[in-house]
Design an enzyme around this catalytic site. Structure first.
Site, mmCIF file in Angstrom:
data_model
loop_
_atom_site.group_PDB
_atom_site.id
_atom_site.type_symbol
_atom_site.label_atom_id
_atom_site.label_comp_id
_atom_site.label_asym_id
_atom_site.label_seq_id
_atom_site.Cartn_x
_atom_site.Cartn_y
_atom_site.Cartn_z
ATOM 1 N N CYS A 4 29.773 4.580 12.806
ATOM 2 C CA CYS A 4 30.889 3.637 12.789
ATOM 3 C C CYS A 4 30.469 2.188 13.010
ATOM 4 C CB CYS A 4 31.921 3.983 13.831
ATOM 5 S SG CYS A 4 32.496 5.663 13.763
ATOM 6 N N ASP A 32 27.906 14.047 12.053
ATOM 7 C CA ASP A 32 28.327 12.696 12.454
ATOM 8 C C ASP A 32 27.520 12.158 13.625
ATOM 9 O OD1 ASP A 32 30.477 12.405 10.647
ATOM 10 O OD2 ASP A 32 31.778 13.620 11.931
ATOM 11 N N ARG A 70 46.011 9.292 36.958
ATOM 12 C CA ARG A 70 46.283 8.275 35.929
ATOM 13 C C ARG A 70 47.645 7.598 36.116
ATOM 14 N NH1 ARG A 70 45.578 10.985 30.338
ATOM 15 N NH2 ARG A 70 46.343 12.796 31.482
ATOM 16 N N CYS A 81 35.933 5.332 8.050
ATOM 17 C CA CYS A 81 35.852 6.293 9.141
ATOM 18 C C CYS A 81 36.885 7.391 8.885
ATOM 19 C CB CYS A 81 36.129 5.565 10.475
ATOM 20 S SG CYS A 81 35.679 6.533 11.933
ATOM 21 N N GLU A 120 25.306 3.133 20.123
ATOM 22 C CA GLU A 120 25.812 2.887 21.477
ATOM 23 C C GLU A 120 24.811 3.214 22.578
ATOM 24 O OE1 GLU A 120 29.611 4.801 21.899
ATOM 25 O OE2 GLU A 120 29.153 5.399 23.946
ATOM 26 N N ARG A 166 44.012 3.413 28.068
ATOM 27 C CA ARG A 166 43.320 4.529 27.428
ATOM 28 C C ARG A 166 42.211 5.074 28.317
ATOM 29 N NH1 ARG A 166 42.973 5.927 21.840
ATOM 30 N NH2 ARG A 166 41.025 7.065 22.074
ATOM 31 N N HIS A 222 41.221 1.268 10.070
ATOM 32 C CA HIS A 222 41.719 0.852 11.389
ATOM 33 C C HIS A 222 43.053 0.137 11.281
ATOM 34 C CE1 HIS A 222 37.371 1.283 11.610
ATOM 35 N NE2 HIS A 222 37.617 1.811 12.787
ATOM 36 N N LEU A 258 48.387 4.591 36.946
ATOM 37 C CA LEU A 258 48.519 3.267 36.329
ATOM 38 C C LEU A 258 48.757 3.380 34.833
ATOM 39 C CD1 LEU A 258 48.484 0.197 36.752
ATOM 40 C CD2 LEU A 258 46.043 0.237 36.243
ATOM 41 N N GLU A 260 30.765 2.348 8.381
ATOM 42 C CA GLU A 260 31.834 1.366 8.433
ATOM 43 C C GLU A 260 31.309 0.038 7.910
ATOM 44 O OE1 GLU A 260 33.762 0.929 12.242
ATOM 45 O OE2 GLU A 260 33.647 -1.239 11.983
HETATM 46 N N1 GLN Z 1 34.265 13.236 11.145
HETATM 47 C C1 GLN Z 1 34.910 12.436 12.107
HETATM 48 C C2 GLN Z 1 36.312 12.078 11.644
HETATM 49 O O1 GLN Z 1 36.506 11.896 10.504
HETATM 50 C C3 GLN Z 1 34.139 11.157 12.405
HETATM 51 C C4 GLN Z 1 34.785 10.364 13.480
HETATM 52 C C5 GLN Z 1 33.994 9.141 13.939
HETATM 53 O O2 GLN Z 1 33.209 8.596 13.223
HETATM 54 N N2 GLN Z 1 34.229 8.669 15.135
HETATM 55 O O3 GLN Z 1 37.230 11.948 12.420
HETATM 56 ZN ZN ZN Z 2 33.457 6.573 12.134
#
Ligand code: GLN
Ligand code: ZN
Length: 764
Positions: free
Chosen positions: A651, A607, A16, A734, A613, A523, A702, A18, A673
């Site tokens: 999310c 979760d 890593r 989240c 995705e 990242r 966020h 870079l 979300e």
């Molecule tokens: N339970 C996880 C948190 O609160 C959910 C994270 C997520 O949705 N990516 O961090």
């Molecule tokens: Zn989330």
């Protein structure tokens, strides 16, 4: 003679390098020429290594300081207006500003949006187009790469995102949406200039990438491909290798074959080797056919013998015009297997990271043209890896297989349907209307990180570690009680990462030391590797949850990561289909769920943030995916009593098209979300009567901003306009781990106050 090439190499560096250089540069600890020096060493290594391994064509343009789509924007002069001024000052600094948002004087400017690159976990910077967008060639960032590459080889191919995909990826940034395609003619003119520049630089081939061809593309976009390449291809003095990946293009081969192109690249890993039987019906033998047969997106060694067999289908027809490559850029694989010192030795023989995959491409090419005997030792190594994997007790666990084979539909079915459960749960829990809760994690403070690090480094023993984490849990519970939340969480202080944490306690998973893959900018993520049948070693979360519950009269949610998310954020095995892997993980989670329940935890969240995705690119493949991923979730959750409440969390707000599958998860409560998109998600519930309970996020976690009580109230009211109040929960978007307590405390207080006020209004 077939020839070898690569679609692109990782640029982050084996250790890593870079990443660390970028972060130093951003902190002002090194200057730009020192940063450039690190970049140049990485490129030098990549080319040297490809050349040493016998790759025929060197690829230039695959290096990026942040993201290849942003590079393309700079190359085409697509700079959002709020950054236009910075350009005069220093191009590279301005490039970072677009990606990261800070301006020269330290003022904050909103960075460009970032989003997922097709169905990968890589994120690109979304180009922003205006109605009257102009394009101006700017090769300043690219030129050093080309100059450096020329020292290595005169067989150069450049990687370039094609004009149509580039337009498709961008968004229109005007008050009124406009048709991006009207920008195409001028864009194509700019690409023409670009091709001329490449020719002047002595570049022979352009790997012009149009991955959108692997999607179900609307006619107007397909027509745009025809239009663009008819123009570009007929005048170009460089050769064009139209490059597709991430799925097949069988439905478009006829259209593509008519274009004035010099070569075509197919991904026969994601798209299947059947394409090789089909392509000969369309693609002329006088043109280059590039076959991506070494998987660019996983960690497994190629079965060279099988690949050679598959290549037979096109070998005779294309002869010298056959090129061998990786399926997609190796950007999505970890870099160097030889750095790993802790992997099980047998398992290590099954793996190939980017460096090893380069060798596989070279070997296949040699084997194909000069005969299998020339690569006999590579073939042997690959065959014995395949053979040992097939019988290894590391991989195969009869008990797990028997259990997976005996799954019946009953196991995926709660005892009663939701209507009945709901009544039982109301009686049992007596939660207020508009009950408030959070998503799971609380701020990752220094003391938490310190405790985890010290335990991992064996500086403190298990007892001391347990004590430290218990203290964190106590604090989290105390804070939540003070704030007045209705359903509490333990705060996840013991977790580094929501997938790694579970993977570490499951059989069939392994972890690398350096298996990093770029996620965005500097990242990187280090996904676990699933190599064998999955089962639970012992109870994972029970002790922490029990302890947290012992501290409060209120309910504390158990907190697990769901099967599809664990699968999505790991490298999966190739020798077992995804639905089976998901079911194995689900069974392990099911045991955990039942253990939690047995220990008095009767609100349990599973979760699934990666649920959206993994949705396949092709519509025709989506129903099948949704079927198995929903099934796996249900398998993990359905063993509990009616009075145990299952929550899930996602999310993404973009699940209009899959809302019926979300409902089929049959979670008692889903939190999602939505505040970032102004509750756009709620539109979905106008047409679709979501049956179970739902908590659309009313606090955007966020951003460091603390929402006021009035803002939260407004969002709750908005939600109540679309979803009946007695189905609604009140919660953030989240988890809160990226925030600090000074933000979280007042924000949650406002959220609780807003919910209370709304309750009073409703009973008044
Ligand atoms: N339970 C996880 C948190 O609160 C959910 C994270 C997520 O949705 N990516 O961090
Ligand atoms: Zn989330």
């Amino acid at each position: 003679m077939a020839q070898s090439h690569l679609l692109g190499l990782p640029r982050i560096g084996a250790k890593r390098e870079l990443k660390f250089a970028l972060e130093k540069y951003w902190r002002g600890e090194i200057n730009q020429s020192e940063l450039q020096q690190v970049a140049s060493v990485i490129r030098q290594h990549n080319w040297q290594s490809a050349q040493d391994k016998g790759i025929d064509w060197l690829t230039v343009g695959d290096f990026s300081f942040y993201d290849q789509v942003l590079d393309t924007s700079i190359l085409l002069g697509v700079v959002p207006e709020r950054f236009a001024e910075g350009e005069a000052d220093n191009l590279l600094d301005n490039y970072f500003r677009i990606a990261r948002g800070s301006a020269p004087e330290g003022t904050q400017v909103q960075p460009s949006e970032m989003t997922k690159w097709f169905n990968t976990n890589y994120h690109y910077i979304v180009p922003e187009f205006t109605n009257d967008q102009a394009f101006n060639l700017n090769t300043e960032l690219l030129q050093p790469q080309i100059t450096q590459a020329k020292e290595f080889s005169n067989q150069l191919k450049i990687q370039l995102i094609g004009p149509v995909t580039y337009l498709w990826l961008g968004k229109s940034r005007n008050a009124h949406e406009f048709d991006k395609l009207k920008l195409l003619p001028e864009l194509v003119t700019t690409y023409q200039k670009l091709l001329t520049y490449f020719e002047q630089q002595g570049i022979e081939w352009v790997q012009v990438e149009e991955p959108i061809l692997a999607l179900d593309l609307e006619d107007e976009w397909l027509n745009a491909i025809t239009q663009a390449y008819t123009e570009l291809g007929s005048e170009a003095s460089v050769k064009l290798l139209l490059t597709t990946y991430f799925d097949h293009i069988n439905d478009k081969l006829d259209r593509v074959a008519e274009l004035p192109l010099d070569g075509l690249h197919l991904d026969v890993v994601s798209g299947g080797t059947e394409q090789l039987l089909n392509v000969a019906n369309y693609w002329p033998k006088s043109k280059v056919l590039s076959v991506g047969i070494v998987n660019g997106r996983n960690v497994w060694r190629n079965d060279l013998g099988q690949s050679l067999k598959a290549l037979e289908a096109v070998k005779v027809r294309y002869e010298d015009n056959l090129w061998i490559s990786t399926s997609c850029s190796l950007l999505h694989s970890p870099v160097e297997l030889n750095s790993e010192q802790k992997l099980d030795t047998e398992l290590k023989t099954w793996l190939a990271f980017a460096e090893q995959k380069v060798q596989e491409v070279a070997d296949l090419t040699v084997g194909l043209t000069r005969g299998e005997n020339v690569i006999s030792s590579a073939l042997q190594g690959s065959a014995s890896a395949v053979a040992s994997k097939q019988v290894s007790s590391r991989v195969h666990n009869q008990e797990v297989q028997d259990r997976t084979n005996s799954i019946t539909d009953v196991l995926r079915q709660r005892q009663s349907e939701f209507g009945k459960r709901k009544l039982a749960q109301r009686k049992h829990f007596k939660f207020p209307q508009l009950a408030t809760t959070t998503i799971g994690s609380f701020p990752q403070t220094d003391s938490i990180r310190q405790a985890r690090r010290a335990f991992k480094a064996k500086e403190i023993d298990e007892q001391a570690y347990t004590k430290a984490i218990r203290t964190e849990i106590q604090q989290a519970i105390k804070e939540q009680e003070r704030i007045g939340l209705d359903v509490l969480v333990h705060g996840e202080a013991e977790r580094n990462d929501m997938v790694e944490y579970f993977g570490e306690q499951l059989n069939g998973f392994t972890f690398t030391q350096f298996g990093w893959v770029q996620s965005y900018g500097s990242r990187c993520v280090k996904p676990p590797i699933i190599y064998g049948d999955v089962s639970r070693k012992q109870a994972i979360t029970v002790e922490w949850s029990k302890y947290a519950q012992s501290l409060s009269e209120k309910k504390v949610k158990g907190m697990l990561t769901g099967p599809t998310t664990i699968l999505a954020w790991s490298f999966e095995r190739e020798d077992l289909a995804a639905p089976h892997i998901a079911d194995q993980i689900a069974l392990a989670l099911r045991d955990e769920v039942l253990d939690l329940e047995k220990n008095g935890i009767d609100v349990i969240q599973i979760d699934e943030p990666a649920f959206r995705e993994l949705l396949p690119l092709r519509k025709s493949e989506q129903p099948q995916y949704l079927e198995w991923s929903v099934n796996a979730f249900r398998l993990s959750a359905a063993g509990v009593a009616d009075t145990t409440q299952i929550h899930t969390h996602m999310c993404y707000s973009e699940f209009n098209e899959i809302i019926d599958s979300i409902a089929r998860l049959d979670a008692d409560v889903i939190t999602i979300e939505s505040s970032r998109s102004d509750m756009e998600l709620l539109q979905t519930f106008n047409d679709f009567k979501y049956p179970n309970e739902i908590g659309p996020g009313v606090y955007d976690i966020h951003s460091p901003r603390i929402p006021t009580k009035e803002e939260v109230s407004e969002l709750i009211e908005l939600a109540a306009n679309h979803v009946p109040v007695d189905q609604l929960w009140v919660n953030p978007d989240c988890g809160l781990k990226t925030r600090n307590w000074d933000q979280v405390r007042p924000a949650l207080k406002n959220l609780v106050d807003a919910a209370q006020e709304m309750r009073q209004k409703l009973t008044a």
